[in-house]
Design a protein around this motif. Structure first.
Motif, mmCIF file in Angstrom:
data_model
loop_
_atom_site.group_PDB
_atom_site.id
_atom_site.type_symbol
_atom_site.label_atom_id
_atom_site.label_comp_id
_atom_site.label_asym_id
_atom_site.label_seq_id
_atom_site.Cartn_x
_atom_site.Cartn_y
_atom_site.Cartn_z
ATOM 1 N N VAL A 87 0.822 -1.214 0.000
ATOM 2 C CA VAL A 87 0.000 0.000 0.000
ATOM 3 C C VAL A 87 0.858 1.267 0.000
ATOM 4 C CG1 VAL A 87 -1.878 1.240 1.145
ATOM 5 C CG2 VAL A 87 -1.722 -1.241 1.401
ATOM 6 N N VAL A 88 0.528 2.172 -0.904
ATOM 7 C CA VAL A 88 1.078 3.531 -0.867
ATOM 8 C C VAL A 88 -0.091 4.457 -0.580
ATOM 9 C CG1 VAL A 88 2.197 5.376 -2.185
ATOM 10 C CG2 VAL A 88 2.885 2.992 -2.538
ATOM 11 N N VAL A 89 0.057 5.316 0.411
ATOM 12 C CA VAL A 89 -1.029 6.232 0.771
ATOM 13 C C VAL A 89 -0.625 7.657 0.408
ATOM 14 C CG1 VAL A 89 -2.673 6.855 2.563
ATOM 15 C CG2 VAL A 89 -1.315 4.786 2.815
ATOM 16 N N ASP A 125 -5.654 14.154 -5.614
ATOM 17 C CA ASP A 125 -6.220 13.097 -6.459
ATOM 18 C C ASP A 125 -5.261 12.794 -7.611
ATOM 19 O OD1 ASP A 125 -8.472 13.343 -4.904
ATOM 20 O OD2 ASP A 125 -9.590 14.537 -6.374
ATOM 21 N N THR A 126 -4.745 13.864 -8.198
ATOM 22 C CA THR A 126 -3.837 13.701 -9.332
ATOM 23 C C THR A 126 -2.519 13.083 -8.885
ATOM 24 O OG1 THR A 126 -4.882 15.505 -10.515
ATOM 25 C CG2 THR A 126 -2.632 14.964 -11.163
ATOM 26 N N ILE A 185 1.042 8.482 -9.078
ATOM 27 C CA ILE A 185 1.869 7.520 -8.349
ATOM 28 C C ILE A 185 1.382 6.094 -8.640
ATOM 29 C CG2 ILE A 185 2.458 6.693 -6.008
ATOM 30 C CD1 ILE A 185 2.467 9.776 -5.236
ATOM 31 N N ALA A 186 0.066 5.906 -8.656
ATOM 32 C CA ALA A 186 -0.484 4.585 -8.999
ATOM 33 C C ALA A 186 -0.041 4.181 -10.404
ATOM 34 C CB ALA A 186 -2.014 4.615 -8.912
ATOM 35 N N ALA A 187 -0.017 5.147 -11.318
ATOM 36 C CA ALA A 187 0.363 4.840 -12.703
ATOM 37 C C ALA A 187 1.818 4.399 -12.785
ATOM 38 C CB ALA A 187 0.124 6.058 -13.601
ATOM 39 N N ALA A 210 0.031 0.163 -10.185
ATOM 40 C CA ALA A 210 -0.811 -0.352 -9.103
ATOM 41 C C ALA A 210 -2.011 -1.098 -9.670
ATOM 42 C CB ALA A 210 -1.288 0.808 -8.236
ATOM 43 N N ASP A 211 -2.542 -2.042 -8.905
ATOM 44 C CA ASP A 211 -3.742 -2.766 -9.334
ATOM 45 C C ASP A 211 -4.936 -1.820 -9.397
ATOM 46 O OD1 ASP A 211 -2.334 -5.115 -9.439
ATOM 47 O OD2 ASP A 211 -2.808 -5.637 -7.353
ATOM 48 N N GLU A 212 -4.997 -0.900 -8.442
ATOM 49 C CA GLU A 212 -6.125 0.020 -8.402
ATOM 50 C C GLU A 212 -5.741 1.232 -7.567
ATOM 51 O OE1 GLU A 212 -9.983 -2.074 -8.290
ATOM 52 O OE2 GLU A 212 -10.637 -0.517 -6.890
ATOM 53 N N CYS A 213 -6.340 2.363 -7.903
ATOM 54 C CA CYS A 213 -6.154 3.576 -7.105
ATOM 55 C C CYS A 213 -7.484 3.874 -6.413
ATOM 56 C CB CYS A 213 -5.742 4.733 -7.996
ATOM 57 S SG CYS A 213 -5.497 6.274 -7.102
#
Ligand code: ASP
Ligand code: MG
Length: 412
Positions: free
Chosen positions: A24-26, A146-147, A152-154, A158-161
């Motif tokens: 997890v990245v928060v 949000d961006t 970061i998810a991109a 990541a599987d999902e943001c």
């Protein structure tokens, strides 16, 4: 996150996901109200203005809100028995251009994040901020966390943001206007893009653009639920923003009704109907850095025509003055009229691509309510109309019903 108690609950929620085996990245935003508080302090010392030197300090200041909440969250995670570490944008680094207060992300290093994840840590990264090529701290614009999260998810693939927010998903329209509005289980990112740009301000629009460009599945869900609901239940809550159109279960032609009160209409009357007139009018407006939305030109009579378009309400006075003082005299226009009391209402749906008669259903529903349409604009997946602002709620409700979006008794 508004208090130590809220931060603890966020930490417990994150720990739940990590214990279920997820890396997890928060990406926290500032504690609620903090960004406004900080910018308010700056405004007390010097009214906000657009000098680069002032904007730089605004970013330097506003970015501290996320630094504080990130460190607090890491502390709370450690208190939950997790290994956690927080980073600012410049530590990662999240590289941006130098557009203070509205910087764009250029690249994100993943090395440090990946190493921490591999070592079993939860990584907390400040939202909203980055660093430019000269080492100055930048921010991404209001709502920019949000961006940050999407970007970061991109890069991490990541599987999902998951965007935890104060609404529990994306609705067919604003439930404050239409109580029968329904939460969508899924929406395509193209529809989401239209809905975000048309005023459903659930997400910063740029985050949706990132999701689309890098195909990162993104889910909007509530941060108000008890932290200890089962993670798998939580994982299918809210609204999923998808790319797989064919798998869409809800085959509605129109997915949502978006609206925007924040526009104003300007009409330039009696201009010559010759090549270059639109370019002259809109060129002058664009040169003043004013964005134009819906545009119409009437058919000409005796070589003269009328030209109307909408601009954001914030730019209205400036645009009107510019046209009256400079553009109209140079074109020999007879008059420039302004109307700030308009609203734009749009039906949005990828189903519109493969269905005919959607626009006529819209126009019929509006006419049955006696709502006059002033302007129309269409794209593949939306039709927008400009109407008198006082009919906005009536129009949205009528369209919501006409396209079968109202919540039924059983579905509720
Ligand atoms: N803290 C920033 C703001 O209030 C960024 C965010 O919340 O997304 O705009
Ligand atoms: Mg936000």
């Amino acid at each position: 996150m508004g208090s130590a108690e809220r931060i603890r609950s966020v930490a417990k929620r994150v720990a739940k996901w990590a214990r279920a085996g997820h890396q997890v990245v928060v990406v926290p935003s500032a504690m609620s109200g903090e960004t406004n508080r900080l910018l308010g302090l700056a405004g007390e010392l010097a009214p906000a203005h657009i000098d680069k030197s002032y904007l730089r300090e605004q970013d330097m200041l506003a970015a501290t809100g996320e630094q504080a909440s990130s460190a607090l969250l890491a502390i709370a995670l450690q208190a939950e028995g997790m290994q956690a570490i927080s980073y600012t944008g410049w530590q990662v680094p999240v590289r941006t251009d130098s557009g203070y207060t509205k910087a764009r992300i250029e690249s994100i290093d993943t090395e440090r994040i990946q190493a921490d994840l591999n070592a079993g840590r939860v990584v907390v990264i400040t939202g909203f901020q980055g660093i430019d090529g000269q080492g100055h701290i930048t921010t991404l614009g209001r709502g920019g966390s949000d961006t940050s999260a999407l970007a970061i998810a991109a890069v991490l693939k990541a599987d999902e943001c998951l965007i935890f927010t104060d609404v529990d998903g994306v609705y067919t329209t604003d439930p404050r206007v239409v109580p029968a509005a329904r939460r969508l289980h899924s929406v395509s990112f193209e529809e989401m893009l239209e809905m975000a740009s048309l005023g459903s301000k659930v997400l910063q629009i740029r985050s949706v653009e990132f999701a689309g460009k890098y195909k990162v599945p993104m889910r909007v869900l509530s941060s108000m639920t008890p932290w200890d609901i089962d993670w798998a239940v939580e994982a299918s809550s809210g609204t999923l923003i998808t790319f797989e159109e064919d798998e869409k279960m809800e085959k509605a032609v129109v997915s949502g009704i978006a609206f925007n009160r924040g526009e104003a209409k300007i009409s330039v009357l009696g201009v010559p109907d010759t090549p270059g007139v639109a370019a002259t009018i809109l060129g002058a407006v664009a040169d003043a850095n004013i964005e134009v939305d819906v545009i119409i030109q009437n058919i000409s009579k005796e070589g003269k025509t009328d030209f109307s378009f909408t601009v954001g309400q914030a730019d209205y006075a400036q645009a009107l003055e510019l046209l009256r003082e400079k553009v109209a005299p140079s074109l020999g226009a007879s008059e420039v009229l302004g109307d700030p009391s308009i609203a734009k209402v749009s039906i949005v749906g990828i189903g519109m691509r493969s269905h005919v008669g959607v626009a006529s259903t819209m126009f019929r529903a509006l006419s049955q309510e006696g709502v006059n349409i002033q302007m129309i604009s269409t794209s593949e997946i939306k039709t927008s109309v400009v109407i008198n602002e006082k009919y906005l709620e009536l129009a949205v409700r009528a369209l919501h019903t006409a396209f079968g979006l109202d919540k039924t008794e059983q579905a509720a």
